[in-house]
Design an enzyme around this catalytic site. Structure first.
Site, PDB file in Angstrom:
ATOM      1  N   LYS A 127      -0.529  15.570 -11.597  1.00 13.73           N
ATOM      2  CA  LYS A 127       0.329  15.462 -12.779  1.00 13.73           C
ATOM      3  C   LYS A 127       1.334  16.617 -12.851  1.00 13.73           C
ATOM      4  O   LYS A 127       2.519  16.409 -13.150  1.00 13.73           O
ATOM      5  CB  LYS A 127      -0.518  15.406 -14.050  1.00 13.73           C
ATOM      6  CG  LYS A 127      -1.344  14.132 -14.182  1.00 13.73           C
ATOM      7  CD  LYS A 127      -0.480  12.886 -14.078  1.00 13.73           C
ATOM      8  CE  LYS A 127      -1.302  11.612 -14.167  1.00 13.73           C
ATOM      9  NZ  LYS A 127      -0.495  10.393 -13.886  1.00 13.73           N
ATOM     10  N   TYR A 172      -6.568  15.698 -10.317  1.00 15.18           N
ATOM     11  CA  TYR A 172      -5.763  15.041 -11.360  1.00 15.18           C
ATOM     12  C   TYR A 172      -4.705  16.002 -11.905  1.00 15.18           C
ATOM     13  O   TYR A 172      -3.528  15.650 -12.024  1.00 15.18           O
ATOM     14  CB  TYR A 172      -6.676  14.568 -12.485  1.00 15.18           C
ATOM     15  CG  TYR A 172      -5.979  13.695 -13.512  1.00 15.18           C
ATOM     16  CD1 TYR A 172      -5.839  12.329 -13.312  1.00 15.18           C
ATOM     17  CD2 TYR A 172      -5.469  14.236 -14.688  1.00 15.18           C
ATOM     18  CE1 TYR A 172      -5.212  11.525 -14.250  1.00 15.18           C
ATOM     19  CE2 TYR A 172      -4.842  13.454 -15.626  1.00 15.18           C
ATOM     20  CZ  TYR A 172      -4.716  12.085 -15.405  1.00 15.18           C
ATOM     21  OH  TYR A 172      -4.075  11.294 -16.338  1.00 15.18           O
ATOM     22  N   THR A 194      -6.304   0.303 -21.389  1.00 13.79           N
ATOM     23  CA  THR A 194      -6.236  -0.400 -20.108  1.00 13.79           C
ATOM     24  C   THR A 194      -7.607  -0.956 -19.731  1.00 13.79           C
ATOM     25  O   THR A 194      -8.625  -0.621 -20.344  1.00 13.79           O
ATOM     26  CB  THR A 194      -5.772   0.540 -18.985  1.00 13.79           C
ATOM     27  OG1 THR A 194      -6.765   1.575 -18.824  1.00 13.79           O
ATOM     28  CG2 THR A 194      -4.426   1.164 -19.312  1.00 13.79           C
ATOM     29  N   ASP A 239       0.874  -1.166   0.000  1.00 15.67           N
ATOM     30  CA  ASP A 239       0.000   0.000   0.000  1.00 15.67           C
ATOM     31  C   ASP A 239       0.916   1.222   0.000  1.00 15.67           C
ATOM     32  O   ASP A 239       1.617   1.478   0.984  1.00 15.67           O
ATOM     33  CB  ASP A 239      -0.890  -0.016   1.251  1.00 15.67           C
ATOM     34  CG  ASP A 239      -1.802   1.197   1.336  1.00 15.67           C
ATOM     35  OD1 ASP A 239      -1.643   2.135   0.528  1.00 15.67           O
ATOM     36  OD2 ASP A 239      -2.670   1.216   2.233  1.00 15.67           O
TER      37      ASP A 239
END
Length: 287
Positions: free
Chosen positions: A171, A167, A202, A73
């Site tokens: 990034k 997000y 994916t 984890d």
């Protein structure tokens, strides 16, 4: 894929139960690398998208390398420390760290950031802070090797709106982190970069696209998850490794520079003119 002294490459790929991490690990395995495959999934049922670290490690073996599954984890600093201590005891060095682990919650839900689940922000913990922690423990092993590469998996969301505030912050942060780490690692011959991936084929992407009405599904070809692994392999072997250190690099453009194609022989397309490109690093980062 061999190190300058002909020993097999030793790599750690985080977040490799499925998706980009799985493809990167498999591609490095195809060059004979020993790859430590990390992720939280022990059983395929642990994620709605399937996949486990053991399955990815088996794919590394099938590709010609040696896959070592480690359930980690990446929100647990002690578990991450133990991972790199295992690598140290077994090899005394590390060649490549790929920071790919990310906790994605609510990214594709409609609405503003205040309307999405608050744990959408966990991406900044497992996805940015976790990159820092893994790099922290990897750096002494890379330095002991005398040559090495830290590669963060990046995206155009660093400079354009894509999946929202969490997000974009993750990034952009990963890009700057790679730039600053590269500055401090340069005297030791260690490179750090961020590699922007395009739309990927994916498990998660397939499920999301299947949920859309047919008319709303993008028609463009998607990159294989193995492509970025091929690019990382070529970059590590390249004489341009240190010259490119510290930069955010579009994988499609880097692949073209290094003569790397996708698994089907195609050349992925850069989206620079659609979503933007990496800014030029400040000269202080290149000193």
């Amino acid at each position: 894929m061999a190190a300058p002294d002909s020993r097999p490459i030793v790599a750690v790929v985080t977040g490799a139960s499925r998706g980009a991490g799985r493809g990167i690990a498999q591609a490095l395995g195809g060059r004979g690398a020993t790859v430590y495959v990390t992720g939280r999934s022990r059983a395929a049922s642990d994620s709605p998208y399937g996949g486990t670290v053991a399955e990815t490690a088996a794919l590394v073996d099938e590709a010609g390398g040696r896959g070592i599954p480690v359930v980690v984890d990446h929100g647990d600093d002690e578990a991450v420390r133990d991972l790199f201590e295992t690598v140290r005891r077994a090899h005394g060095r590390l060649d490549i760290l790929v920071n790919n682990a990310a906790k994605l919650v609510g990214m594709t839900l409609p609405g503003g950031f205040w309307q999405k689940p608050l744990d959408t922000a966990d991406l900044i913990t497992v996805g940015l802070r976790s990159h820092y922690v893994a790099s922290y423990h990897a750096a002494p092993l890379l330095i002991a090797n005398g040559r090495g590469l830290i590669a963060n998996t990046g995206h155009y969301g660093a400079v354009s709106y894509y999946h929202g505030a969490a997000y974009g912050a993750q990034k952009a942060g990963a890009d700057k982190m790679a730039a600053d780490m590269a500055r401090e690692l340069r005297p030791h011959g260690i490179a750090a970069v961020s590699i922007w991936m395009g739309p990927l084929d994916t498990e998660r992407a397939r499920a999301y696209l299947a949920s859309l009405p047919p008319r709303d599904r993008p028609a463009q070809k998607r990159e294989s998850p193995l492509f970025t692994g091929r690019v990382i392999d070529a970059l590590y072997a390249s004489g341009d490794l240190m010259a490119l250190s510290g930069r955010a690099l579009i994988g499609a453009e880097l692949g073209a520079l290094l003569g790397v194609t996708d698994v089907d022989g195609s050349a992925p397309r850069s989206l620079r003119h659609v979503l933007g490109g990496p800014p030029e690093p400040h000269p202080s980062l290149l000193a």
